[in-house]
Motif scaffolding. Structure first.
Motif, PDB file in Angstrom:
ATOM      1  N   ASP A  44      86.249  15.125  59.885  1.00 54.40           N
ATOM      2  CA  ASP A  44      87.626  14.681  59.645  1.00 54.40           C
ATOM      3  C   ASP A  44      87.958  13.916  58.532  1.00 54.40           C
ATOM      4  O   ASP A  44      88.814  13.747  57.684  1.00 54.40           O
ATOM      5  CB  ASP A  44      88.539  14.517  60.152  1.00 54.40           C
ATOM      6  CG  ASP A  44      88.616  15.573  61.754  1.00 54.40           C
ATOM      7  OD1 ASP A  44      88.601  16.880  61.004  1.00 54.40           O
ATOM      8  OD2 ASP A  44      89.250  15.055  62.681  1.00 54.40           O
ATOM      9  N   LEU A  45      86.875  12.507  58.331  1.00 56.54           N
ATOM     10  CA  LEU A  45      87.607  11.389  58.431  1.00 56.54           C
ATOM     11  C   LEU A  45      86.502  11.786  56.723  1.00 56.54           C
ATOM     12  O   LEU A  45      86.738  11.007  55.530  1.00 56.54           O
ATOM     13  CB  LEU A  45      87.160   9.767  58.856  1.00 56.54           C
ATOM     14  CG  LEU A  45      88.038   9.422  59.928  1.00 56.54           C
ATOM     15  CD1 LEU A  45      87.980   8.165  60.821  1.00 56.54           C
ATOM     16  CD2 LEU A  45      89.221   9.475  59.250  1.00 56.54           C
ATOM     17  N   ALA A  46      85.420  12.352  56.939  1.00 57.43           N
ATOM     18  CA  ALA A  46      84.143  11.946  55.712  1.00 57.43           C
ATOM     19  C   ALA A  46      84.668  13.052  54.540  1.00 57.43           C
ATOM     20  O   ALA A  46      84.866  14.324  55.196  1.00 57.43           O
ATOM     21  CB  ALA A  46      82.740  12.064  55.988  1.00 57.43           C
ATOM     22  N   PRO A  47      84.135  13.059  53.476  1.00 61.15           N
ATOM     23  CA  PRO A  47      84.344  13.601  52.291  1.00 61.15           C
ATOM     24  C   PRO A  47      83.745  15.062  51.965  1.00 61.15           C
ATOM     25  O   PRO A  47      84.024  15.718  51.820  1.00 61.15           O
ATOM     26  CB  PRO A  47      84.192  13.243  51.181  1.00 61.15           C
ATOM     27  CG  PRO A  47      82.939  11.564  51.579  1.00 61.15           C
ATOM     28  CD  PRO A  47      83.598  11.105  53.183  1.00 61.15           C
ATOM     29  N   ASP A  48      82.753  14.904  52.894  1.00 55.51           N
ATOM     30  CA  ASP A  48      81.958  16.320  53.515  1.00 55.51           C
ATOM     31  C   ASP A  48      81.174  15.967  54.836  1.00 55.51           C
ATOM     32  O   ASP A  48      81.111  15.022  55.325  1.00 55.51           O
ATOM     33  CB  ASP A  48      80.754  15.992  52.398  1.00 55.51           C
ATOM     34  CG  ASP A  48      79.593  17.243  52.287  1.00 55.51           C
ATOM     35  OD1 ASP A  48      79.034  17.589  53.023  1.00 55.51           O
ATOM     36  OD2 ASP A  48      79.668  17.257  51.307  1.00 55.51           O
ATOM     37  N   PRO A  49      81.557  17.013  54.521  1.00 52.61           N
ATOM     38  CA  PRO A  49      80.808  17.754  56.699  1.00 52.61           C
ATOM     39  C   PRO A  49      79.450  16.914  56.934  1.00 52.61           C
ATOM     40  O   PRO A  49      78.700  16.470  58.076  1.00 52.61           O
ATOM     41  CB  PRO A  49      81.001  19.036  56.828  1.00 52.61           C
ATOM     42  CG  PRO A  49      81.597  19.043  56.152  1.00 52.61           C
ATOM     43  CD  PRO A  49      81.848  18.644  55.294  1.00 52.61           C
ATOM     44  N   ALA A  86      90.017   1.433  61.842  1.00 56.74           N
ATOM     45  CA  ALA A  86      89.908   1.935  60.788  1.00 56.74           C
ATOM     46  C   ALA A  86      90.546   4.039  61.322  1.00 56.74           C
ATOM     47  O   ALA A  86      90.501   4.835  60.425  1.00 56.74           O
ATOM     48  CB  ALA A  86      88.175   2.400  60.545  1.00 56.74           C
ATOM     49  N   ILE A  87      90.239   3.969  62.477  1.00 60.68           N
ATOM     50  CA  ILE A  87      90.836   5.292  62.433  1.00 60.68           C
ATOM     51  C   ILE A  87      92.204   5.808  62.705  1.00 60.68           C
ATOM     52  O   ILE A  87      93.047   5.848  62.294  1.00 60.68           O
ATOM     53  CB  ILE A  87      90.970   5.733  64.440  1.00 60.68           C
ATOM     54  CG1 ILE A  87      89.409   5.412  65.074  1.00 60.68           C
ATOM     55  CG2 ILE A  87      91.405   7.084  64.441  1.00 60.68           C
ATOM     56  CD1 ILE A  87      89.281   5.629  66.097  1.00 60.68           C
TER      57      ILE A  87
END
Length: 403
Positions: free
Chosen positions: A45-50, A101-102
């Motif tokens: 969910d956080l990363a721009p790419d899985p 960060a979350i």
């Protein structure tokens, strides 16, 4: 070869270190577990790419690799107790940073916190050497196993506490999990305050001994380092890929993923109840071969399916193989070096081990998405064949007493 000078000249007084180290392992072993357990799911969910989902775990391993030599050097200068407490302090900072960060939905900050968890774990990994220093050489493998057994408590307490706290902040799931991890690190630092010094200041800071080049040339160190690198490399590669594969490729539930990873961690440490006695009975090289074969069996299980039971059996075998191979290599290293050579050899060993782990863990996310779960597993078989061949050929030199 310089000899270590035990404080007060008495090993029995240092035996009290073992329960302290076991309890500290229970409390401070939860940080990296939380990154492994939640990192992949959060990063999707956080990363721009899985495909970046395994980046936090990989950066945690990088943090370990970069911190192994500084951790060993710091403990050589300040002593084991102060160095280990400093490592727990890094874990507290990592917990708070990941929770923040979350809340901020920041992938970059979460990666930074994960890297700090790795740095803290580099100190935690030194517990096994402190345990070996606290007993007679013939009991070193048992002492190492007891401390690694603390990981069993960590596997039971850490994930359950983290899961129970994941909804503390209703709008930011899992932020509370890392807050609880920070509390466990705080308790761990308090426990480590009771640790007894294992050597005099003069012994720990003495100059001389073998040079790094001389140490690297020793077959003993090369065998120990290879066993640790293979154990951690294979285990990290598969364990890092497993939650991503279960979540993205085969759509298993969060509860199933949690149960499988927790079972894997239990399998990593539960064999420590008897691993030390087995090593004392059959020798380090035989246990290295057995551990390598268990890791190979873990990879083969992937050929039979990708349901939850297949993942469970494979990861349990993975954990058991890691325990045998890693404990055998550690026992070989811990009973061979003393004085100034001790810290240098341990630093070199852990640098090799965790640098290798960092390299393969970076590839885990890409491998499981591009190659699939089966080929990700089967790709480790050549490395395990090399380990079996090396363990069967290398002849260990006589053990040098460390006291």
């Amino acid at each position: 070869m310089q000899a270590t000078q035990p404080i007060n000249g008495s090993r029995p007084k240092l035996m009290s270190n073992i329960p302290i180290l076991v309890l500290a392992q229970v409390l401070t072993g939860s940080g990296l577990t939380a990154v492994v357990l939640f990192g992949g799911m959060l990063s999707t969910d956080l990363a721009p790419d899985p495909s970046w989902a395994t980046t936090p775990v990989s950066l945690a391993v990088v943090g370990m690799a970069l911190s192994t030599v500084p951790a060993s050097l710091l403990m050589r200068i300040t002593g084991r107790r102060r160095g280990l407490i400093a490592g727990a302090g890094i874990g507290i900072a990592a917990s708070l940073l990941c929770a923040y960060a979350i809340v901020e939905s920041s992938f970059l900050l979460f990666c930074a916190g994960s890297m700090l968890f790795g740095a803290s774990t580099a100190f935690t990994m030194q517990y096994r050497f402190v345990a070996a220093e606290s007993v007679a050489p013939e009991h070193a493998s048992q002492a190492i196993s007891y401390v690694l057994l603390g990981g069993l408590g960590s596997a039971l307490i850490g994930p359950q506490a983290a899961m129970a706290a994941r909804a503390w902040l209703a709008e930011h799931e899992y932020a509370g999990s890392f807050m609880v991890v920070g509390l466990l690190y705080t308790l761990g630092a308090m426990v480590l305050c009771k640790l007894r010094p294992t050597e005099s200041t003069a012994a720990s800071t003495a100059s001389g001994g073998s040079t790094i080049r001389e140490l690297v040339r020793e077959p003993m160190l090369r065998t120990a380092a290879l066993s640790g690198a293979v154990a951690f490399g294979v285990m990290s590669f598969i364990m890092t890929a497993a939650p991503v594969s279960m979540h993205l490729n085969h759509h298993h539930s969060v509860e199933a993923i949690t149960w499988t990873i927790q079972s894997h961690i239990l399998a990593m440490y539960l064999p420590s109840l008897f691993t030390g006695a087995l090593i004392a009975g059959v020798g380090e090289r035989a246990m290295m071969i057995v551990g390598s074969l268990l890791l190979a069996a873990s990879a083969v299980v992937s050929l039979f399916g990708h349901d939850v039971p297949h993942y469970w059996v494979g990861l349990v075998l993975l954990g058991g193989g890691w325990n045998f191979l890693f404990t055998a290599g550690t026992a070989l290293l811990a009973t061979h070096y003393a004085g100034a050579d001790r810290h240098r050899a341990q630093g070199i060993n852990d640098l090799v081990v965790f640098t290798s782990q960092a390299c393969v863990s970076f590839l885990a996310g890409i491998a499981v998405i591009k190659l699939g779960w089966q080929w990700t597993n089967l790709s480790v078989l050549p490395l395990l064949a090399l380990m079996v061949w090396t363990a069967s050929r290398e002849t260990a030199r006589p053990v040098r007493a460390v006291a």
